[in-house]
Design an enzyme around this catalytic site. Structure first.
Site, PDB file in Angstrom:
ATOM      1  N   SER A   1       9.565 -21.232  15.749  1.00 17.37           N
ATOM      2  CA  SER A   1      10.500 -20.359  14.719  1.00 17.37           C
ATOM      3  C   SER A   1      11.709 -20.842  14.507  1.00 17.37           C
ATOM      4  CB  SER A   1      10.578 -19.057  15.916  1.00 17.37           C
ATOM      5  OG  SER A   1      11.506 -17.964  15.210  1.00 17.37           O
TER       6      SER A   1
ATOM      7  N   TYR B   1      13.883 -14.887  23.533  1.00 16.55           N
ATOM      8  CA  TYR B   1      12.722 -15.583  22.498  1.00 16.55           C
ATOM      9  C   TYR B   1      13.355 -16.724  21.780  1.00 16.55           C
ATOM     10  CZ  TYR B   1       9.921 -15.487  18.467  1.00 16.55           C
ATOM     11  OH  TYR B   1       9.095 -15.918  17.273  1.00 16.55           O
TER      12      TYR B   1
HETATM   13  P1  NDP Z   1       1.484 -10.592  15.973  1.00 14.83           P
HETATM   14  O1  NDP Z   1       1.996 -10.030  16.851  1.00 14.83           O
HETATM   15  O2  NDP Z   1       1.035 -10.358  14.727  1.00 14.83           O
HETATM   16  O3  NDP Z   1       0.333 -11.615  16.624  1.00 14.83           O
HETATM   17  C1  NDP Z   1       0.331 -12.185  17.839  1.00 14.83           C
HETATM   18  C2  NDP Z   1      -0.771 -12.617  18.397  1.00 14.83           C
HETATM   19  O4  NDP Z   1      -0.390 -13.227  19.773  1.00 14.83           O
HETATM   20  C3  NDP Z   1      -1.855 -11.498  18.642  1.00 14.83           C
HETATM   21  O5  NDP Z   1      -3.123 -11.843  18.310  1.00 14.83           O
HETATM   22  C4  NDP Z   1      -1.973 -11.223  20.060  1.00 14.83           C
HETATM   23  O6  NDP Z   1      -3.282 -10.933  20.655  1.00 14.83           O
HETATM   24  C5  NDP Z   1      -1.433 -12.901  20.829  1.00 14.83           C
HETATM   25  N1  NDP Z   1      -0.946 -12.659  22.066  1.00 14.83           N
HETATM   26  C6  NDP Z   1       0.250 -12.279  22.424  1.00 14.83           C
HETATM   27  N2  NDP Z   1       0.392 -12.240  23.810  1.00 14.83           N
HETATM   28  C7  NDP Z   1      -0.822 -12.947  24.174  1.00 14.83           C
HETATM   29  C8  NDP Z   1      -1.217 -13.236  25.317  1.00 14.83           C
HETATM   30  N3  NDP Z   1      -0.395 -13.311  26.655  1.00 14.83           N
HETATM   31  N4  NDP Z   1      -2.497 -14.121  25.377  1.00 14.83           N
HETATM   32  C9  NDP Z   1      -3.247 -14.037  24.412  1.00 14.83           C
HETATM   33  N5  NDP Z   1      -2.783 -13.794  23.279  1.00 14.83           N
HETATM   34  C10 NDP Z   1      -1.507 -13.192  23.023  1.00 14.83           C
HETATM   35  O7  NDP Z   1       2.621 -11.764  15.294  1.00 14.83           O
HETATM   36  P2  NDP Z   1       2.854 -12.883  14.459  1.00 14.83           P
HETATM   37  O8  NDP Z   1       1.421 -13.328  13.906  1.00 14.83           O
HETATM   38  O9  NDP Z   1       3.883 -12.851  13.678  1.00 14.83           O
HETATM   39  O10 NDP Z   1       3.142 -14.177  15.547  1.00 14.83           O
HETATM   40  C11 NDP Z   1       2.314 -15.485  15.717  1.00 14.83           C
HETATM   41  C12 NDP Z   1       3.229 -16.304  16.387  1.00 14.83           C
HETATM   42  O11 NDP Z   1       4.117 -16.741  15.358  1.00 14.83           O
HETATM   43  C13 NDP Z   1       4.065 -15.829  17.740  1.00 14.83           C
HETATM   44  O12 NDP Z   1       4.140 -16.908  18.490  1.00 14.83           O
HETATM   45  C14 NDP Z   1       5.446 -15.620  17.064  1.00 14.83           C
HETATM   46  O13 NDP Z   1       6.376 -15.953  17.983  1.00 14.83           O
HETATM   47  C15 NDP Z   1       5.655 -16.791  16.021  1.00 14.83           C
HETATM   48  N6  NDP Z   1       6.468 -16.281  14.971  1.00 14.83           N
HETATM   49  C16 NDP Z   1       6.354 -14.981  14.169  1.00 14.83           C
HETATM   50  C17 NDP Z   1       7.269 -14.883  12.933  1.00 14.83           C
HETATM   51  C18 NDP Z   1       7.245 -13.554  12.364  1.00 14.83           C
HETATM   52  O14 NDP Z   1       8.713 -13.299  11.879  1.00 14.83           O
HETATM   53  N7  NDP Z   1       6.341 -12.770  12.485  1.00 14.83           N
HETATM   54  C19 NDP Z   1       8.160 -15.893  12.758  1.00 14.83           C
HETATM   55  C20 NDP Z   1       8.293 -16.998  13.513  1.00 14.83           C
HETATM   56  C21 NDP Z   1       7.339 -17.339  14.432  1.00 14.83           C
HETATM   57  P3  NDP Z   1      -3.632 -10.104  21.612  1.00 14.83           P
HETATM   58  O15 NDP Z   1      -2.446  -8.875  21.567  1.00 14.83           O
HETATM   59  O16 NDP Z   1      -4.993  -9.509  21.064  1.00 14.83           O
HETATM   60  O17 NDP Z   1      -3.674 -10.729  22.769  1.00 14.83           O
HETATM   61  C1  8X3 Z   2      10.575 -14.566  14.419  1.00 17.48           C
HETATM   62  C2  8X3 Z   2      11.317 -14.689  13.094  1.00 17.48           C
HETATM   63  O1  8X3 Z   2      13.643 -14.336  11.989  1.00 17.48           O
HETATM   64  O2  8X3 Z   2      12.833 -12.787  13.808  1.00 17.48           O
HETATM   65  O3  8X3 Z   2      10.158 -15.690  14.726  1.00 17.48           O
HETATM   66  O4  8X3 Z   2      13.686 -14.904  14.418  1.00 17.48           O
HETATM   67  S1  8X3 Z   2      13.011 -14.158  13.178  1.00 17.48           S
END
Ligand code: NDP
Ligand code: 8X3
Length: 251
Positions: free
Chosen positions: A138, A151
């Site tokens: 991120s 985070y």
């Molecule tokens: P979502 O919340 O839409 O998706 C997160 C996914 O992670 C879900 O499918 C969830 O599935 C899974 N997950 C969470 N905890 C667990 C666990 N303990 N075991 C297995 N699966 C798990 O978020 P995003 O798609 O946005 O995020 C995906 C990744 O991208 C993350 O690592 C996030 O930190 C990163 N990210 C996101 C950004 C954003 O702004 N959206 C920006 C930068 C990075 P389930 O609950 O079914 O287990």
């Molecule tokens: C999540 C993106 O901009 O909230 O990783 O840090 S931001």
């Protein structure tokens, strides 16, 4: 047919990546905790490509190791691992948050990612040239901001772990990338605020956040680069997000 293992495929980037790789004919190994969503995705995509769903909590190292070491032959060789499962919690200042939320982020974003990587490495090494590990970091791993505490620190781990893996994997042909997105509209903020839909809507309102499909496209690009190219870190933001000035405490 190449195959990709995606953690956190039940939502956001992971789900969009499953759809993108399916469009290109890849076999899919999809994981997440929410079984109903995994089933729905399997139903949607199994008409196009072979799909294996594994209900897994990435924090459970035994379950992760058992599931990945027992992948059926038809889903091998494994060409790409997308370490995507992750979350942010507790957007309040560090001094106001529950310790449990810090532990959950560390257990998921660090320990979970390490669990899956350790289990999948033998398979990726067997594939060798052209295989990839794509880790979801991120912008928060590089740039500090209020409420980022654990985070952001967990995503800094993802960056350095990715770089260090590259050192050890030199000569094996396995690539490693830290893909570091900025603000993207998924369920991320809903999770971060523990279900506050209004807060999530407010964050994305009136601007143009990245969409899950944008990140899926980058993941597909990274996985299909010529085998001699390794992108070490790819930071990506919407053009409507940038850094801000230093904060100053004044009398
Ligand atoms: P979502 O919340 O839409 O998706 C997160 C996914 O992670 C879900 O499918 C969830 O599935 C899974 N997950 C969470 N905890 C667990 C666990 N303990 N075991 C297995 N699966 C798990 O978020 P995003 O798609 O946005 O995020 C995906 C990744 O991208 C993350 O690592 C996030 O930190 C990163 N990210 C996101 C950004 C954003 O702004 N959206 C920006 C930068 C990075 P389930 O609950 O079914 O287990
Ligand atoms: C999540 C993106 O901009 O909230 O990783 O840090 S931001």
């Amino acid at each position: 047919m190449p195959s990709v293992l995606i953690t956190g495929a039940t939502s956001g980037f992971g789900k969009a990546a499953a759809q993108r790789f399916a469009k290109a004919g890849w076999s899919l190994i999809l994981t997440g905790r929410r079984v109903e969503r995994l089933k729905a995705l399997e139903e949607e995509l199994s008409e196009q490509v072979p799909v294996l769903t594994l209900a897994l909590d990435v924090r459970d190292s035994d379950a992760v190791t058992t599931a990945i070491s027992g992948l059926p032959e038809e889903f091998l060789p494994l060409t790409c691992l997308i370490n995507n499962a992750g979350l942010a919690l507790a957007p309040q200042p560090a001094q106001k948050v529950a310790l449990e939320d810090w532990h959950t982020m560390i257990d998921t974003n660090i320990t979970g990612l390490v669990n899956v990587t350790h289990a999948a490495l033998p398979l990726l090494l067997k594939t060798g040239k052209g295989a990839s590990i794509l880790n979801l970091g991120s912008v928060a791993g590089q740039w500090p901001y209020p409420g980022g505490h654990v985070y952001g620190a967990s995503k800094a781990f993802v960056q350095q772990f990715s770089y260090n893996l590259r050192c050890d994997l030199l000569g094996t042909g396995v690539r490693v990338t830290d893909l570091a997105p900025g603000m993207a509209e998924t369920e991320f903020t809903l999770v971060r605020t523990k279900g506050d839909q209004a807060a999530s809507d407010a964050l994305y309102r009136g601007t143009t956040p990245l969409q899950a499909e944008d990140i899926a496209e980058q993941l597909y690009y990274l996985a299909t680069l010529p085998a001699h190219i390794n992108i070490n870190r790819l930071e990506i933001m919407t053009v409507r997000q940038a850094w801000s000035a230093f904060a100053i405490d004044r009398d």
